[in-house]
Design a protein around this motif. Sequence first.
Motif, PDB file in Angstrom:
ATOM      1  N   CYS A 271      -7.571   3.641   4.081  1.00 42.94           N
ATOM      2  CA  CYS A 271      -7.377   2.109   3.751  1.00 42.94           C
ATOM      3  C   CYS A 271      -6.432   1.668   4.810  1.00 42.94           C
ATOM      4  CB  CYS A 271      -6.444   2.253   2.529  1.00 42.94           C
ATOM      5  SG  CYS A 271      -7.315   2.958   1.176  1.00 42.94           S
TER       6      CYS A 271
ATOM      7  N   SER B  65      -9.301   5.487  -3.092  1.00 42.47           N
ATOM      8  CA  SER B  65      -9.586   4.657  -1.657  1.00 42.47           C
ATOM      9  C   SER B  65     -11.049   4.040  -1.461  1.00 42.47           C
ATOM     10  CB  SER B  65      -9.581   5.758  -0.687  1.00 42.47           C
ATOM     11  OG  SER B  65     -10.655   6.757  -0.653  1.00 42.47           O
TER      12      SER B  65
ATOM     13  N   LEU C  26       0.858  -1.191  -0.122  1.00 42.48           N
ATOM     14  CA  LEU C  26       0.121  -0.074  -0.020  1.00 42.48           C
ATOM     15  C   LEU C  26       0.890   1.182   0.090  1.00 42.48           C
ATOM     16  CD1 LEU C  26      -2.881   1.273   0.238  1.00 42.48           C
ATOM     17  CD2 LEU C  26      -2.540   1.217   2.886  1.00 42.48           C
TER      18      LEU C  26
ATOM     19  N   ILE D 168     -10.181   0.455  -3.176  1.00 41.39           N
ATOM     20  CA  ILE D 168      -9.216  -0.249  -2.108  1.00 41.39           C
ATOM     21  C   ILE D 168      -9.785  -0.687  -0.901  1.00 41.39           C
ATOM     22  CG2 ILE D 168      -6.969   0.039  -0.693  1.00 41.39           C
ATOM     23  CD1 ILE D 168      -6.017   1.951  -2.727  1.00 41.39           C
ATOM     24  N   CYS D 169     -10.563  -0.017  -0.135  1.00 38.08           N
ATOM     25  CA  CYS D 169     -11.209  -0.017   0.983  1.00 38.08           C
ATOM     26  C   CYS D 169     -12.250  -1.316   0.715  1.00 38.08           C
ATOM     27  CB  CYS D 169     -11.762   1.271   1.901  1.00 38.08           C
ATOM     28  SG  CYS D 169     -10.717   2.053   2.375  1.00 38.08           S
TER      29      CYS D 169
END
Length: 198
Positions: free
Chosen positions: A15, A65, A3, A68-69
């Motif tokens: 994240c 984000s 990350l 990704i989350c």
Amino acid sequence: MKLYITAPSPFARKCRIVAREKGLADRVEEIVADPYANDPALLAANPVVQVPTLIAEDGLPLNDSPVICEYLDALGSGPRLLPEDGPDRLRVRRIETLANGALEMGVKLVLEKRRPESERSPSWIARWTDNMARALDALEAADLRADDLHMGTITAAVATTWIGFRHPDFDCSRGRPRLAAFTEAMERRPGFVASRPA
């Protein structure tokens, strides 16, 4: 997984918190990158050189984000932070979107204030400040609870803390006592403590 982050980025912080809340912290290597210097590793993973960027377990680069989350949420353990469908998903997404909107206005203000004073736009600064305040007012009205953990509440707390960090002249708590108390409670969670902006 890798990350790419910057320590002050609220979008990267979301994240980082999700990775911890979902039991993935030991599987996600956090790499500090400088997007303004076109960090080569970040550039190779993300052509627009933005953080956060995640290299997923299969090597696929993910950016933005919310994407990704959502990936980390599905991969990790414990209750879902983003409901899979139905009215609950829309409720959570609405809060997340309001909080992301406040963050986006705050980022625009930071970038505008970095410009030479003669190049700054007072009208845009006023508009973005008003938009940021209205988004925070909407979060205040949502009556968020720290014991109702989801992507909306995570993003709302991250936004409120980051705005206070980056815009100390803007008092997020003024006229928003419930949002302030909610944020204070969220900031006591281990994932929040481990990722405070610096």
